[in-house]
Design a protein around this motif. Structure first.
Motif, PDB file in Angstrom:
ATOM      1  N   ALA A  64     -22.796 -32.087  34.175  1.00 47.63           N
ATOM      2  CA  ALA A  64     -21.330 -32.159  34.087  1.00 47.63           C
ATOM      3  C   ALA A  64     -20.814 -31.375  32.882  1.00 47.63           C
ATOM      4  CB  ALA A  64     -20.881 -33.621  34.005  1.00 47.63           C
ATOM      5  N   LEU A  65     -21.543 -31.422  31.784  1.00 50.09           N
ATOM      6  CA  LEU A  65     -21.154 -30.688  30.576  1.00 50.09           C
ATOM      7  C   LEU A  65     -21.226 -29.179  30.818  1.00 50.09           C
ATOM      8  CD1 LEU A  65     -20.566 -30.554  27.483  1.00 50.09           C
ATOM      9  CD2 LEU A  65     -23.033 -30.630  27.154  1.00 50.09           C
ATOM     10  N   LEU A  66     -22.327 -28.718  31.388  1.00 48.09           N
ATOM     11  CA  LEU A  66     -22.531 -27.286  31.556  1.00 48.09           C
ATOM     12  C   LEU A  66     -21.697 -26.669  32.675  1.00 48.09           C
ATOM     13  CD1 LEU A  66     -26.380 -27.045  30.996  1.00 48.09           C
ATOM     14  CD2 LEU A  66     -24.547 -26.385  29.427  1.00 48.09           C
ATOM     15  N   PHE A  67     -21.516 -27.391  33.769  1.00 49.92           N
ATOM     16  CA  PHE A  67     -20.848 -26.799  34.924  1.00 49.92           C
ATOM     17  C   PHE A  67     -19.380 -27.183  35.066  1.00 49.92           C
ATOM     18  CE2 PHE A  67     -25.378 -26.820  36.160  1.00 49.92           C
ATOM     19  CZ  PHE A  67     -25.547 -25.454  36.192  1.00 49.92           C
ATOM     20  N   SER A  68     -18.965 -28.304  34.492  1.00 54.84           N
ATOM     21  CA  SER A  68     -17.573 -28.733  34.600  1.00 54.84           C
ATOM     22  C   SER A  68     -16.853 -28.776  33.262  1.00 54.84           C
ATOM     23  CB  SER A  68     -17.494 -30.129  35.237  1.00 54.84           C
ATOM     24  OG  SER A  68     -18.088 -30.127  36.514  1.00 54.84           O
ATOM     25  N   GLY A  69     -17.606 -28.668  32.172  1.00 56.94           N
ATOM     26  CA  GLY A  69     -17.000 -28.720  30.850  1.00 56.94           C
ATOM     27  C   GLY A  69     -16.619 -30.122  30.405  1.00 56.94           C
TER      28      GLY A  69
END
Length: 112
Positions: free
Chosen positions: A33-38
């Motif tokens: 979620a951090l890497l792909f959605s920020g």
């Protein structure tokens, strides 16, 4: 000033954050979620709770990880302090290309 720390790759894609005597973890779903959605990722810690019976482990949220304002680094904020790691290093550890990477302490008053 906080002590330098380490980000390490663990089994099942769990990321381990080690700072001095503190040990935290970031679950794989939160990393994605951090890497792909920020979205911010929860930084968790398993605490041993001693009661009348056997010791039990309780998972608590002890901080968070988020992309910095430029999107080129990940800032980790925990009870032990605030740290930054370049996004490239974070991604290499996440993919298992690197076993670990150093965390750099943020100076007090700097939010990364």
């Amino acid at each position: 000033m906080p002590e330098p720390g380490t980000l390490a790759y663990g089994s099942g894609g769990v990321l381990h954050v080690m700072v001095d005597a503190e040990h935290y973890r970031i679950d794989p779903a939160d990393v994605q979620a951090l890497l792909f959605s920020g979205r911010s990722a929860s930084v968790l810690q398993i605490r041993v709770v001693r009661g009348g019976g056997a010791p039990m482990g309780r998972t608590t949220i002890e901080g968070y990880a988020a992309l910095n304002c430029t999107g080129q680094a990940v800032a980790l904020h925990t009870r032990a302090g605030s740290y930054v790691i370049p996004l490239v290093s974070f991604q290499r550890v996440t993919r298992g290309e690197a076993a670990s990477a150093p965390l750099f302490p943020l100076l007090p008053g700097v939010t990364g």
